[in-house]
Write a protein that holds these residues in place. Sequence first.
Motif, mmCIF file in Angstrom:
data_model
loop_
_atom_site.group_PDB
_atom_site.id
_atom_site.type_symbol
_atom_site.label_atom_id
_atom_site.label_comp_id
_atom_site.label_asym_id
_atom_site.label_seq_id
_atom_site.Cartn_x
_atom_site.Cartn_y
_atom_site.Cartn_z
ATOM 1 N N GLY A 1 0.819 -1.209 0.000
ATOM 2 C CA GLY A 1 0.000 0.000 0.000
ATOM 3 C C GLY A 1 0.852 1.257 0.000
ATOM 4 N N ASN A 2 2.191 1.078 -0.091
ATOM 5 C CA ASN A 2 3.090 2.227 -0.021
ATOM 6 C C ASN A 2 2.799 3.239 -1.134
ATOM 7 O OD1 ASN A 2 5.880 3.463 -1.022
ATOM 8 N ND2 ASN A 2 5.991 3.187 1.176
ATOM 9 N N VAL A 3 2.651 2.744 -2.361
ATOM 10 C CA VAL A 3 2.385 3.643 -3.483
ATOM 11 C C VAL A 3 1.006 4.272 -3.308
ATOM 12 C CG1 VAL A 3 2.157 3.771 -5.984
ATOM 13 C CG2 VAL A 3 3.817 2.236 -4.980
ATOM 14 N N TRP A 4 0.071 3.442 -2.898
ATOM 15 C CA TRP A 4 -1.310 3.896 -2.695
ATOM 16 C C TRP A 4 -1.342 5.082 -1.721
ATOM 17 C CZ3 TRP A 4 -4.759 4.419 1.300
ATOM 18 C CH2 TRP A 4 -6.105 4.499 0.956
ATOM 19 N N ARG A 5 -0.547 4.955 -0.639
ATOM 20 C CA ARG A 5 -0.541 6.033 0.362
ATOM 21 C C ARG A 5 0.011 7.328 -0.238
ATOM 22 N NH1 ARG A 5 -0.447 1.863 3.991
ATOM 23 N NH2 ARG A 5 1.711 1.257 3.692
ATOM 24 N N GLY A 6 1.054 7.198 -1.068
ATOM 25 C CA GLY A 6 1.614 8.386 -1.713
ATOM 26 C C GLY A 6 0.594 9.032 -2.633
ATOM 27 N N SER B 1 -4.672 13.659 -6.319
ATOM 28 C CA SER B 1 -4.801 14.050 -7.710
ATOM 29 C C SER B 1 -5.633 13.022 -8.474
ATOM 30 C CB SER B 1 -3.392 14.162 -8.324
ATOM 31 O OG SER B 1 -3.435 13.878 -9.684
ATOM 32 N N ILE B 2 -6.594 13.505 -9.241
ATOM 33 C CA ILE B 2 -7.473 12.602 -9.994
ATOM 34 C C ILE B 2 -6.657 11.821 -11.031
ATOM 35 C CG2 ILE B 2 -9.374 12.554 -11.667
ATOM 36 C CD1 ILE B 2 -10.555 14.903 -10.018
ATOM 37 N N LEU B 3 -5.667 12.499 -11.635
ATOM 38 C CA LEU B 3 -4.835 11.841 -12.642
ATOM 39 C C LEU B 3 -4.128 10.627 -12.039
ATOM 40 C CD1 LEU B 3 -3.444 11.756 -15.458
ATOM 41 C CD2 LEU B 3 -1.685 13.245 -14.496
ATOM 42 N N TYR B 4 -3.553 10.830 -10.850
ATOM 43 C CA TYR B 4 -2.851 9.734 -10.211
ATOM 44 C C TYR B 4 -3.814 8.610 -9.843
ATOM 45 C CZ TYR B 4 1.402 12.522 -9.929
ATOM 46 O OH TYR B 4 2.521 13.236 -10.235
ATOM 47 N N TRP B 5 -5.011 8.954 -9.401
ATOM 48 C CA TRP B 5 -6.006 7.927 -9.075
ATOM 49 C C TRP B 5 -6.324 7.099 -10.323
ATOM 50 C CZ3 TRP B 5 -7.238 6.003 -4.670
ATOM 51 C CH2 TRP B 5 -7.123 6.780 -3.509
ATOM 52 N N PHE B 6 -6.387 7.792 -11.469
ATOM 53 C CA PHE B 6 -6.675 7.116 -12.737
ATOM 54 C C PHE B 6 -5.546 6.136 -13.058
ATOM 55 C CE2 PHE B 6 -6.278 7.108 -17.422
ATOM 56 C CZ PHE B 6 -7.484 6.481 -17.718
ATOM 57 N N ILE B 7 -4.313 6.645 -12.924
ATOM 58 C CA ILE B 7 -3.152 5.790 -13.209
ATOM 59 C C ILE B 7 -3.152 4.589 -12.265
ATOM 60 C CG2 ILE B 7 -0.616 5.670 -13.184
ATOM 61 C CD1 ILE B 7 -0.667 8.709 -13.832
ATOM 62 N N TRP B 8 -3.446 4.853 -11.017
ATOM 63 C CA TRP B 8 -3.459 3.789 -10.017
ATOM 64 C C TRP B 8 -4.501 2.723 -10.351
ATOM 65 C CZ3 TRP B 8 -0.719 1.252 -6.965
ATOM 66 C CH2 TRP B 8 -1.266 0.471 -5.960
ATOM 67 N N GLY B 9 -5.692 3.183 -10.802
ATOM 68 C CA GLY B 9 -6.747 2.239 -11.182
ATOM 69 C C GLY B 9 -6.254 1.276 -12.262
ATOM 70 N N LEU B 10 -5.430 1.799 -13.174
ATOM 71 C CA LEU B 10 -4.901 0.957 -14.249
ATOM 72 C C LEU B 10 -3.788 0.037 -13.749
ATOM 73 C CD1 LEU B 10 -4.589 3.519 -17.191
ATOM 74 C CD2 LEU B 10 -6.312 1.740 -16.911
ATOM 75 N N LEU B 11 -2.960 0.588 -12.856
ATOM 76 C CA LEU B 11 -1.753 -0.150 -12.465
ATOM 77 C C LEU B 11 -1.934 -1.137 -11.312
ATOM 78 C CD1 LEU B 11 1.190 2.416 -12.666
ATOM 79 C CD2 LEU B 11 0.597 0.590 -14.259
#
Length: 333
Positions: free
Chosen positions: A223-228, A234-244
Amino acid sequence: MVAYKDIQASNASINDANAPRVAVFVGGTSGIGQLTLRALVATGTSLRIYLIGRPSSEERSRRFIQELQTVNASAEVIWVEADVSLLAEGKKACEHIKSRESRIDLLFLTTGYSPFGVRQETSEGLETSLVLSYYTRMLFILHLLPLLRKSEAPRVVSVLGGGMERTSSINVDDIDLEKPGSFGITTAQPHYAALQTVFLDKAASEHPDVTFIHAWPGMVNTGNVWRGLHASQSILYWFIWGLLEPLIRLISSTDDVAGQRNLFLCTSAAFGGRGVPWTGQAGTSTLRTRDGGLFLANYKCDSTPNDKVVHVLREKASAKVWEHTHEVLRPYL
Ligand SMILES: NC(=O)c1ccc[n+]([C@@H]2O[C@H](COP(=O)([O-])OP(=O)(O)OC[C@H]3O[C@@H](n4cnc5c(N)ncnc54)[C@H](OP(=O)(O)O)[C@@H]3O)[C@@H](O)[C@H]2O)c1
């Protein structure tokens, strides 16, 4: 490559004669630190562990400590409250440990998060992820080195990006990443990892009796990346996270494997010759030695000296990083 079965065999032979007796975990309240602490306690050896954590982690950490007690009644885990994103708190925690112990065998460092988003300064005026990934860790090392040097097999393990350094990773002109454009997800984490290698390389050359390891853990789904990402909001990062996220889950080490591999880094004589006897290939330090120094290790516990790059970084950045780090830490030493 170190075969996982050899890591398991080595860990199975940990006993009271070769295990650390006194250990300090900074970052052991979750993630890789916690997995490693759990694996260490499960060896059944007699030991005392100082677990440093911020107030918000105390409740679940006390439950974790109770769980550990049922696994190994000979292990004493002592909670030390400190929000180590503040160097003054890190200093207080070190003073507390120094008042109780005369010797430390293992210092295990894992604090930090992926620096998504904008700079977040602490009340001490430093960027938070920089403090957690770098300054706090070096502060603990400098405070506890005299106690580590009293051990027969002293070891410092810091988990971040050992072996991943590039000659361009360090921003020597802006070590605290304060200038516009210096701080960002693509620049900050490699910078922290390279700072760490450069500082530890110099510390290891001054203290050849201590084994230093800077490890890169690969992917561990803590969850380390998730916490960052969450901190960045940022919505963009949430989008990237959803994909990754599904991919990360797929390629990550399991908790058990990550715990065992890091336990091996904490105990095996493969690094520096002291610890649980090892008959496989010995690790090579950044100075090409085998009996001490700084070992860079990847997630499979291979020694990855990266010596050409480290040589350039040593020439280009060592003196500046060493001096600047001491300057920042001086009020807290
Ligand atoms: N996991 C991976 O795949 C991976 C890959 C490459 C590098 N790394 C790096 O390896 C290190 C360990 O990773 P991990 O996955 O174990 O991380 P983690 O699970 O997020 O744990 C990091 C530790 O840092 C503490 N921490 C985080 N933010 C903090 C804050 N603002 N103030 C005080 N303490 C804070 C956490 O405390 P709490 O328990 O209180 O939150 C925890 O003890 C990190 O530096 C990470 O960036 C990880």
